[in-house]
Design an enzyme around this catalytic site. Sequence first.
Site, short mmCIF file in Angstrom:
data_model
loop_
_atom_site.label_atom_id
_atom_site.label_comp_id
_atom_site.label_asym_id
_atom_site.label_seq_id
_atom_site.Cartn_x
_atom_site.Cartn_y
_atom_site.Cartn_z
N ASP A 83 -2.43 -22.01 -15.49
CA ASP A 83 -3.66 -22.47 -14.85
C ASP A 83 -3.59 -23.94 -14.48
O ASP A 83 -3.78 -24.82 -15.32
CB ASP A 83 -4.83 -22.22 -15.79
CG ASP A 83 -6.17 -22.52 -15.14
OD1 ASP A 83 -6.22 -22.62 -13.90
OD2 ASP A 83 -7.17 -22.64 -15.88
N ASP A 274 -5.09 -23.99 -7.36
CA ASP A 274 -5.45 -23.45 -8.67
C ASP A 274 -4.75 -22.11 -8.91
O ASP A 274 -5.18 -21.07 -8.41
CB ASP A 274 -6.97 -23.29 -8.76
CG ASP A 274 -7.43 -22.85 -10.13
OD1 ASP A 274 -6.59 -22.76 -11.04
OD2 ASP A 274 -8.64 -22.61 -10.29
#
EC number: 3.4.23.-
Length: 391
Positions: A83, A274
Site C-alpha cells: 500500500d 496508490d
Amino acid sequence: MHLIFLLFLAPFCSAAVFQLPTKSTGSLRAKLIRAGKYQEFLITQHAARLNTISQPISDYSDEVYLGNFTVGTPPQPVSLVLDTGSANMWVIDASCDNMFCNGWIGSNYTRQKFDTSKSSSFSRENRKFSIQYGKGLCSGYLGTDTVGLGGGLTIRKQELGIANKLDVDFAVQPMDGIFGLAWPALAVDQITPPMQNLISQLDVPVFSVWLDRKIQASHGGSAGMITYGGIDTKNCDAGVTYVPLTAKTYWQFKMDGFAVGTYSQYGYNQVISDTGSSWISAPYAMINDIATQTHATWDEMNEIYTVKCSTMKTQPDLVFTIGGALFPVKSVEYILDIGLDEGKCALAISPLMASGFGPSWILGDVFIRQYCNIYDIGNARIGFANAHHSF
C-alpha cells in the site's frame, strides 16, 4: 598468457609505428548530470545488478494485490496488501477469533494470523494503535519484530501494529494485514515505515511496482512484482517519465489534464499513486463525464457504474497528461468483470470527495497495471513506464 607473449615479442619487431588520431567526447557522467539524467542512469545500472530484490505479488480478482512476507522468529508467513497510500505495517493478531478477523467465509481466502507468543524476537509496546482508512478501520497494540521480504531482505526491528479489532470492510478482503509504503509524515503514531528501514540495504532508495492483468478471476495467482532497490527491467519498458512529488506524505504529484472520448479537461490536479486502491478515484463531476462517454449506467443496488462486458476492449481510452506526456489507459484495464448478472461489467472508477488540500484523484491498480510505477525516495519523484502484459 597472451599478454606475456606480446610483451616479449614487442622489442624484436621493426614494423612501422601506426598512429591514430583520437578526440575526447567529454565525460559521460558530466553530460548526464547537465541533462538531469544521471540519477536515472544510476537507477538503471543498479537495476541490472543481481542484488536488487524482486518479490512476487499475488492477485485476487484484479482488485487486491498481495506480497508474501514473514514476521517473527521462527518466521510466520503472512500476505499483506502493498500500500503506497499508507505508511504503517500491521498484521492480524492470532488471538482475534471473530468473523472480522477470520475473514468472510465466501472470500476464497484463508487468513494467516500472527501468533506473538510463538516469536522469540517479538517485543510488545505499551502503546495502542488505530488506523482509519478510506474504507476500513483496524486497531490493536504496537510491537517490534523481525520482518522478512524474501531474497535476503530482512528488517530486524520493525515497529508494527498487531490488530485485534477489524471492521466489516476488512472482513471481506483477502489479506492478513497491510505493508505501508508511503512517507514517514503519513505514518500513524510516528512509527518508521518499512521502506525507510530498508533503505540502507538497497543499492539505491527506489522501489518499482509492476501489476499484471488476469481478466479471468484469479484467487491468489502470481500477477505482479515489486522490486526493491531498482527498476523491474523485465516487465517494464526502459523509458521512464519522471515527475517531482508535490508532497512527501502520499506519493503525490501534479496531473496536467484528463480526456476520455470527446471530453477533455486541462488544469492542474493533485494526484496520488496508490497500490492499495483497486480502482481509479476521481471528482464527482468527472465520473459523470466518464459515464457519459462510455455509455455507463448506474447500478443502484451495488452503487457502481456498469457497462456491457462485450465492450471491455472497445471503449475509449482514459488519457492522463502527466509531466507533459500522455498516459492512455485502455478499457480492458478500467472495465472489470466482477461477477455481475446480465453480462454487465463494472466501470472501475469511483467518486472521491476532495477537500481542496488533499488529492482530487487517486490512480490505483487500474492505472498501475498499464504503467509500472517507480517510487524514487532519494529524489522525491515518481516515474512511469509502459508495463508488459501477455494479452
